[in-house]
Design an enzyme around this catalytic site. Sequence first.
Site, PDB file in Angstrom:
ATOM      1  N   VAL A  34       0.830  -1.205   0.000  1.00  0.00           N
ATOM      2  CA  VAL A  34       0.000   0.000   0.000  1.00  0.00           C
ATOM      3  C   VAL A  34       0.864   1.255   0.000  1.00  0.00           C
ATOM      4  O   VAL A  34       0.413   2.339  -0.415  1.00  0.00           O
ATOM      5  CB  VAL A  34      -0.938  -0.005   1.224  1.00  0.00           C
ATOM      6  CG1 VAL A  34      -0.144   0.137   2.522  1.00  0.00           C
ATOM      7  CG2 VAL A  34      -2.007   1.082   1.134  1.00  0.00           C
ATOM      8  N   LYS A  35       2.129   1.140   0.426  1.00  0.00           N
ATOM      9  CA  LYS A  35       2.990   2.305   0.547  1.00  0.00           C
ATOM     10  C   LYS A  35       3.384   2.897  -0.801  1.00  0.00           C
ATOM     11  O   LYS A  35       3.893   4.024  -0.858  1.00  0.00           O
ATOM     12  CB  LYS A  35       4.256   1.925   1.334  1.00  0.00           C
ATOM     13  CG  LYS A  35       3.981   1.574   2.792  1.00  0.00           C
ATOM     14  CD  LYS A  35       3.432   2.749   3.569  1.00  0.00           C
ATOM     15  CE  LYS A  35       3.344   2.439   5.049  1.00  0.00           C
ATOM     16  NZ  LYS A  35       2.884   3.601   5.835  1.00  0.00           N
ATOM     17  N   ASP A  36       3.132   2.159  -1.883  1.00  0.00           N
ATOM     18  CA  ASP A  36       3.371   2.746  -3.207  1.00  0.00           C
ATOM     19  C   ASP A  36       2.542   4.006  -3.389  1.00  0.00           C
ATOM     20  O   ASP A  36       2.985   4.983  -4.009  1.00  0.00           O
ATOM     21  CB  ASP A  36       3.004   1.750  -4.312  1.00  0.00           C
ATOM     22  CG  ASP A  36       3.963   0.572  -4.395  1.00  0.00           C
ATOM     23  OD1 ASP A  36       4.958   0.561  -3.652  1.00  0.00           O
ATOM     24  OD2 ASP A  36       3.693  -0.344  -5.195  1.00  0.00           O
TER      25      ASP A  36
END
Length: 492
Positions: free
Chosen positions: A43-45
């Site tokens: 999700v950190k993308d």
Amino acid sequence: MTVHESVVDAIGGTPLFRLARLGAGLAAPVYAKAEFLNIGGSVKDRAALSMVLAAERDGLLRPGGTIIEATSGNTGIGLTIVGRQRGYRVIACVSDRSAAEKSDILRAYGAEVVLAPTAVPAEDPDHLFNVVRRLAEEIPGAWLANQYDNPANPDAHVRTTGPEVWEQTGGRVTHFVAGVGTGGTISGTGAFLKKASGGGVTVIGADPESSSYAGGDGSPYFVESIGHFLHPDTAEDRWPESYHREAVDRFERIPDRESLLTARRLAREEGLLAGPSSGTAVAAALRVARRLGPEDLVVVLLPDSGRSYLSKLYSDDWLRRWGFLEEPRGAEDTEPTVRAVLDAAGFHAGAVAGVGTGPGAGRPGGPVTVASDASLAEALAVLRAVPGGIAPVVLARPARPYGISATEVLGSLSAAAVERAVAEGRAAPDGPVTSVLGPALPTVGVGQPLSEAREALGPGQDAALVLADGRAVALVHRSALGSWAGSVGRGA
């Protein structure tokens, strides 16, 4: 088929999967948002792209510049993918407690990796956050992404994750569950869903049991990338500005074992290979769903891929060593385990010869310990009262309601070593225990076979710490281990 001009264009747009098997028998459907299907595996993308674009827009990041970030791995991977695509140098400072696979992935994408500790006071110059600040000051053209306090982090989820969940469920979502690390994901997604639903969506934070976000003591836990750890010597407990407390309605506190084993079930029963924090979130979502009806709909966010944790979460040997896995290796595996021996010897009744028990762990049945801030005289009084005269030295902490984490063990101390050091004038009775500190005792997991436990002791150690769920529950002496092995072998 979808065609993209760049991998960056593939960030977001992740699918929902119904957890039909884990959610079997529940009236409320539970859907998992598979954020590990982002191009960088987490999700950190989303936050990485948002922060880089905002920095460029605000003139903080210029051509030829360097991106620097403190990360448990995932944000660094996202920043490296985005940054290298846009021509930047990337330095990822990674916690030394993160899975080794994450550092390997970062290097594969072209990042320079610097390992730094997080299990030290926040004021320590070697702390991960202080290392990145120092690098940002020293390197010309450097930009510190600072995901913990960067408003572009939660904003990414206001603009993308929240709207996706709302659209994918046709506005039917009633409960959103996610872990809290920097807080950006749950804050941004939760804020959007609350606004879109007119306050109808309940946002639940999934937190490790000892994390201080949900009221734990801040002691170490074994789920990476979420929760809030607090070193006892830290002067100021500072929470991330990316975490908006008002976005979270309540928390579900999940023990490490439940998190890890739920993640493994997610892979084996649903075909979703996700990381340990996904196990925390799914365990919380299932708890929430059990209290709901068919008119409700739960969405749980799976932050990252299990491929980054093959040496930990998906390693049976690693889980056994830390006391998280106790099931037999197979039908032919009949060798007694450390747990079986302790139970057979009446450990829970506190009647096991050769096992130090007492209040030192903060819960019944924990081993007697010596605090790192004790004097040698105080330590000697404790050591003379325990079998074998040996005890682990642990990081001083005001309270340990969840027991002593194995990561808080600094070394060991024996009565004989203290008495010898004082007699020879090498230490004073009012001196610190650290002046006579011996090496840490070997550890064995409660699910390990006795043969492995005896092997772990080796030729030079007289005792080992027994771990359950990563926390010390007993001190096993060599002589006692041998006698228990014989007793169990005879069917006692």
